[in-house]
Each structure stands twice: as structure tokens, then as C-alpha cells.
Design an enzyme around this catalytic site. Structure first.
Site, PDB file in Angstrom:
ATOM      1  N   HIS A 105       6.292  -0.449   0.943  1.00 58.71           N
ATOM      2  CA  HIS A 105       5.337   0.663   1.030  1.00 58.71           C
ATOM      3  C   HIS A 105       5.006   0.966   2.494  1.00 58.71           C
ATOM      4  O   HIS A 105       4.921   2.128   2.900  1.00 58.71           O
ATOM      5  CB  HIS A 105       4.011   0.298   0.341  1.00 58.71           C
ATOM      6  CG  HIS A 105       4.116   0.085  -1.137  1.00 58.71           C
ATOM      7  ND1 HIS A 105       3.940  -1.134  -1.721  1.00 58.71           N
ATOM      8  CD2 HIS A 105       4.354   0.961  -2.144  1.00 58.71           C
ATOM      9  CE1 HIS A 105       4.061  -1.019  -3.034  1.00 58.71           C
ATOM     10  NE2 HIS A 105       4.315   0.240  -3.318  1.00 58.71           N
TER      11      HIS A 105
ATOM     12  N   GLY B 292      11.188   5.080  -1.793  1.00 55.57           N
ATOM     13  CA  GLY B 292      12.102   3.969  -1.539  1.00 55.57           C
ATOM     14  C   GLY B 292      13.339   4.048  -2.431  1.00 55.57           C
ATOM     15  O   GLY B 292      13.263   4.492  -3.566  1.00 55.57           O
TER      16      GLY B 292
END
Ligand code: PAF
Length: 280
Positions: free
Chosen positions: A37, A147
Site C-alpha cells: 500500500h 497493485g
């Protein structure tokens, strides 16, 4: 960093940033931050004048019996971590703020949402597409960061913004791994020490598949077999699926001629972990 919980607060802060001529970057999350993150946030920070992060454990993307109620959370730790990488605005709404009682509109990306993770998680990508569409409409960022670990999710989101003409650039970032190769995931927190050691089998399997491909293998079954062999070496790991798909369309492949993604999902104790590798 400012923390807000209401949609109109997000709109007002983003509007002010736009008036100041800033580019807006956005990272949607479900919290329990790890380096994966933080890498998304750092990249947004480098590229954008105003960085918004959402922290919302989205109920519509969990199937009945999944880990919604016990999904890891650490609000104070997440706030400190986001502030530490220079996030400007953290949007942490309650469920009713995102889904008021009369909510009735869902978004479905049809083809890409089928197979792979959706077999075990029916409705998952409908929930993801819906909340991502809502968040992108709310924040209206120039760039949104995702991601590659959630590869099917990334493809679903890319298709969503293309199909619905959403004026945002989706920026994919590589999977961040622990030193022993395990892909970072909030769900790694569920693992006992023994499970944590066993969980490295997923990435070992993907590396074995990559090695077979480098040796010239073009049969997807051969690559899948390499992953399964690595998983089988760890009794604590129960494979869910191993699949070799076209990296662009996620369609099944019979013979490898274009880039493929080797995707794996496995249960390790209470956790269902996923990982993938793209072979050009
Ligand atoms: O990847 C996630 O954490 C979630 O699926 C997302 C994109 C924040 C949507 O809830």
C-alpha cells in the site's frame, strides 16, 4: 494529513486542490497497510500534488462466510503510516455513507470477472467494480494506483474505466514482496509462524514456472504443474487454483505464444492467499 468521513468533504477538498492547479492522485484501500500500500501512496506522492487515500472495507466484495467481520484493521496505525508517506487526505467512510439504505446500482465487468478468483468468490468483482466506480466518481482523480498482486482486479478496473469512459489513468505497480518472496498482503496477518514459512511455496512455485518457461516450455499445463509441485511440498498449503492465462485478456491459453500470467490461489490456515507472475 486530514481525515474525513463524508463524501461532500472529499468533494470539497479535491475541488480546492484542483482550483490550486494540483494533479490529484488516488489510492483506494481496505486498510491494514503494508509496504505494498505504502508504495502505491509514495508513487502517488511523487506524481501528484494532492494525494487521496480511501480506507473502506467494502462489504459488497465479500462473499457470505468470508472474512469481512474479522478483516484486519488498525486505524491509528494506518493513519500514522499514510501521514508518514505524505498523504494529504484520508477518506474513511462508514458503510452507510457508501451504501445508503436505498442503494441499488451495481457495476459488472462481465468477461474479466469470470473464472480465477470469482469461482471461489462469487460476486466479488461486482463488488469491487461497484465500489471502485463510486470512489473514482467521487474523487475524480487524474491517476489511480493499483497493485499487480490483485491481477484480475487490476484488469477488471482497467476495463471498467475504458468501458465507462472514466477520465482517469490507472497506474499499476509491481507486487511488493517480503525478503523471502511472499507477496505482501493484509491477510498475511492471519498466518501462524509455521503457516507463514509454508506460504513461501506460492512464490517458489511461480519462480519454478518462470524457470520452465525460460527453458522453453510452452505448454501451460507444464507451468501449472511446476507451481503445484511447489505447493505440494508444503502440507500446510491447500491449493485453490493454478492457472495460466493470457496476460492481457485473462483468456485461457492452450499454447504459450504471447505474454501470460501464471496465477495461484491457496489456503494457508485461515488465510486464502493469491499471487501471480507475468511471463513476457
Ligand atoms: O484491493 C483492495 O484493497 C480493494 O479490492 C479495493 C480496490 C480497495 C476495493 O475495495
Amino acid at each position: 494529513m486530514e481525515v474525513v468521513t463524508r463524501r461532500e468533504e472529499v468533494r470539497a477538498r479535491v475541488a480546492a486542490a484542483r482550483r490550486a492547479g494540483q494533479r490529484v492522485g488516488f489510492v483506494p484501500t481496505m486498510g491494514a497497510f503494508h509496504e505494498g500500500h505504502l508504495e502505491l501512496m509514495r508513487r502517488a506522492r511523487q506524481e501528484c500534488g494532492f494525494v487521496v487515500v480511501s480506507l473502506f472495507v467494502n462489504p459488497t466484495q465479500f462473499s457470505p462466510g468470508e472474512d469481512l467481520a474479522r478483516y484486519p484493521h488498525d486505524f491509528a496505525g494506518d493513519c500514522a503510516a499514510a501521514a508518514g508517506v505524505g498523504v494529504d487526505l484520508l477518506f474513511a467512510p462508514a458503510a452507510e455513507e457508501v451504501y445508503p439504505p436505498d442503494f441499488q446500482t451495481y457495476v459488472e465487468v462481465e468477461g474479466l470477472s469470470r473464472g480465477l478468483c470469482s469461482d471461489r468468490r462469487p460476486g466479488h468483482f461486482r463488488g469491487v467494480a461497484t465500489v471502485v466506480a463510486k470512489l473514482l466518481n467521487l474523487v475524480q482523480p487524474d491517476r489511480a494506483y493499483f497493485g499487480e498482486k490483485d491481477f484480475q482486479q487490476l484488469r477488471v478496473v482497467q476495463q471498467l474505466v475504458r468501458d465507462l469512459d472514466m477520465p482517469v489513468e490507472i497506474v499499476p505497480l509491481p507486487t511488493v514482496r517480503e525478503p523471502d518472496g511472499l507477496a505482501m498482503s493484509s491477510r498475511n496477518r492471519y498466518l501462524s509462524p509455521a503457516e507463514r514459512r509454508a506460504a513461501t511455496a506460492l512464490y517458489r512455485g511461480l519462480l519454478a514456472a518462470r524457470a520452465r518457461r525460460a527453458q522453453g516450455a510452452r505448454d501451460p499445463a507444464e507451468l501449472a504443474q511446476a507451481v503445484l509441485a511447489a505447493l505440494a511440498s508444503e502440507p500446510l498449503v491447500r491449493p485453490d487454483y493454478v492457472e495460466v492465462r493470457d496476460a492481457a485478456t485473462l483468456a485461457p491459453v492452450e499454447w504459450i505464444e504471447k505474454p501470460v500470467v501464471v496465477a495461484v490461489a491457496a489456503y494457508v490456515g485461515q488465510a486464502r492467499l493469491i499471487d501471480n507472475i507475468v511471463l513476457e
